[in-house]
Design a protein around this motif. Sequence first.
Motif, PDB file in Angstrom:
ATOM      1  N   ALA A 134     -58.410 -19.018  14.029  1.00  0.00           N
ATOM      2  CA  ALA A 134     -58.897 -20.458  14.453  1.00  0.00           C
ATOM      3  C   ALA A 134     -57.801 -21.093  14.552  1.00  0.00           C
ATOM      4  N   VAL A 135     -57.098 -21.235  13.261  1.00  0.00           N
ATOM      5  CA  VAL A 135     -55.555 -22.149  13.527  1.00  0.00           C
ATOM      6  C   VAL A 135     -54.880 -21.847  14.502  1.00  0.00           C
ATOM      7  N   VAL A 136     -54.245 -20.513  14.738  1.00  0.00           N
ATOM      8  CA  VAL A 136     -53.571 -20.168  15.997  1.00  0.00           C
ATOM      9  C   VAL A 136     -54.002 -20.828  17.075  1.00  0.00           C
ATOM     10  N   LEU A 137     -55.388 -20.560  17.399  1.00  0.00           N
ATOM     11  CA  LEU A 137     -55.908 -21.082  18.805  1.00  0.00           C
ATOM     12  C   LEU A 137     -55.974 -22.489  18.775  1.00  0.00           C
ATOM     13  N   ALA A 138     -56.149 -23.269  17.593  1.00  0.00           N
ATOM     14  CA  ALA A 138     -56.178 -24.641  17.681  1.00  0.00           C
ATOM     15  C   ALA A 138     -54.731 -25.274  17.748  1.00  0.00           C
ATOM     16  N   LEU A 139     -53.895 -24.718  17.241  1.00  0.00           N
ATOM     17  CA  LEU A 139     -52.495 -25.490  17.170  1.00  0.00           C
ATOM     18  C   LEU A 139     -51.911 -25.725  18.638  1.00  0.00           C
ATOM     19  N   PRO A 140     -51.145 -26.615  18.886  1.00  0.00           N
ATOM     20  CA  PRO A 140     -50.600 -26.915  20.208  1.00  0.00           C
ATOM     21  C   PRO A 140     -49.169 -25.945  20.237  1.00  0.00           C
ATOM     22  N   LEU A 141     -48.975 -25.207  21.112  1.00  0.00           N
ATOM     23  CA  LEU A 141     -47.851 -24.328  21.381  1.00  0.00           C
ATOM     24  C   LEU A 141     -46.556 -25.111  21.978  1.00  0.00           C
ATOM     25  N   VAL A 142     -46.984 -26.511  22.518  1.00  0.00           N
ATOM     26  CA  VAL A 142     -45.850 -27.242  22.706  1.00  0.00           C
ATOM     27  C   VAL A 142     -46.517 -28.766  22.120  1.00  0.00           C
ATOM     28  N   PRO A 143     -46.116 -28.696  20.823  1.00  0.00           N
ATOM     29  CA  PRO A 143     -46.522 -30.097  20.116  1.00  0.00           C
ATOM     30  C   PRO A 143     -45.627 -31.449  20.678  1.00  0.00           C
ATOM     31  N   LEU A 144     -46.179 -32.526  20.597  1.00  0.00           N
ATOM     32  CA  LEU A 144     -45.662 -33.472  20.943  1.00  0.00           C
ATOM     33  C   LEU A 144     -45.910 -34.752  20.173  1.00  0.00           C
ATOM     34  N   CYS A 145     -44.962 -35.577  19.813  1.00  0.00           N
ATOM     35  CA  CYS A 145     -45.325 -36.727  18.649  1.00  0.00           C
ATOM     36  C   CYS A 145     -46.244 -37.632  19.324  1.00  0.00           C
ATOM     37  N   GLN A 146     -46.095 -37.645  20.789  1.00  0.00           N
ATOM     38  CA  GLN A 146     -47.034 -38.686  21.556  1.00  0.00           C
ATOM     39  C   GLN A 146     -46.917 -38.222  22.734  1.00  0.00           C
ATOM     40  N   PRO A 147     -47.945 -38.342  23.493  1.00  0.00           N
ATOM     41  CA  PRO A 147     -48.107 -37.818  24.822  1.00  0.00           C
ATOM     42  C   PRO A 147     -47.166 -37.886  25.922  1.00  0.00           C
ATOM     43  N   ASP A 148     -46.596 -39.070  25.944  1.00  0.00           N
ATOM     44  CA  ASP A 148     -45.548 -39.306  26.765  1.00  0.00           C
ATOM     45  C   ASP A 148     -44.087 -39.345  26.102  1.00  0.00           C
ATOM     46  N   CYS A 149     -44.153 -38.474  25.253  1.00  0.00           N
ATOM     47  CA  CYS A 149     -42.529 -38.528  24.665  1.00  0.00           C
ATOM     48  C   CYS A 149     -41.538 -38.399  25.484  1.00  0.00           C
ATOM     49  N   GLN A 150     -40.422 -39.393  25.530  1.00  0.00           N
ATOM     50  CA  GLN A 150     -39.382 -39.278  26.296  1.00  0.00           C
ATOM     51  C   GLN A 150     -38.477 -38.190  26.236  1.00  0.00           C
ATOM     52  N   GLY A 151     -38.401 -37.507  24.807  1.00  0.00           N
ATOM     53  CA  GLY A 151     -37.540 -36.280  24.607  1.00  0.00           C
ATOM     54  C   GLY A 151     -36.017 -36.923  24.190  1.00  0.00           C
ATOM     55  N   LEU A 152     -35.362 -36.175  24.495  1.00  0.00           N
ATOM     56  CA  LEU A 152     -33.634 -36.185  24.283  1.00  0.00           C
ATOM     57  C   LEU A 152     -32.736 -36.362  25.642  1.00  0.00           C
ATOM     58  N   CYS A 153     -31.693 -37.236  25.528  1.00  0.00           N
ATOM     59  CA  CYS A 153     -30.980 -37.335  26.599  1.00  0.00           C
ATOM     60  C   CYS A 153     -30.346 -35.811  26.669  1.00  0.00           C
ATOM     61  N   SER A 154     -30.414 -35.382  27.836  1.00  0.00           N
ATOM     62  CA  SER A 154     -29.563 -34.105  28.141  1.00  0.00           C
ATOM     63  C   SER A 154     -28.305 -33.969  28.176  1.00  0.00           C
TER      64      SER A 154
END
Length: 189
Positions: A134-154
């Motif tokens: 149940a946990v493996v199914l429920a956890l996000p494979l691509v977790p985000l701190c917020q839906p529109d996280c801007q990420g890091l400067c490449s």
Amino acid sequence: MPSLDPRSPLVLDSRELGRRAGSMKVMQFTVAAPADLGVALVVVPTGSDVEFDIRLESVMDGVLVTGTALVTVAGECSRCLEPLAFDTEVDIQELFTYPETDSRGREIPGSNSDDDLPQLEGDYFDLEPTLRDAVVLALPLVPLCQPDCQGLCSLCGVNLNDEPDHVHEVVDARWAALADLATKDSSDE
Ligand SMILES: [Zn+2]
Ligand SMILES: [Zn+2]
């Protein structure tokens, strides 16, 4: 000779429920999360509270367990790598089947005809594999701190959530050459 350890907090005893189809029991309890519960980037910290709110139902073929487990999740954002933590409720649904019985009505351990379903061992069944699935199914494979996280400067790795206006002056190589000529010209004068 059951191989399940009745002392394990996730091994439950169905005795109180009885084997009369239709009988039901509601259970609410908290256990410490077992080790290695989670996926690559997010885990349920070992020992954190897992709050079960489940219903045991005696059905024809076994014991049907339905309900939820509330878990704490910790990990890091897949874009900006900042730590994140949140609580999430996972769905618990499993049918634990009775083993088949021999001509004298004795249970034959491991004799279940449907290999995909977990089996009761005596009166006991183990919720841990159910919780893991149940946990493996429920956890996000691509977790985000917020839906529109801007990420890091490449280019430099700065966190773009902290510096929304962050840009690099990208200088084209040809313009750079011209700029060099210009400086040379002006220095010749
Ligand atoms: Zn982020
Ligand atoms: Zn940068």
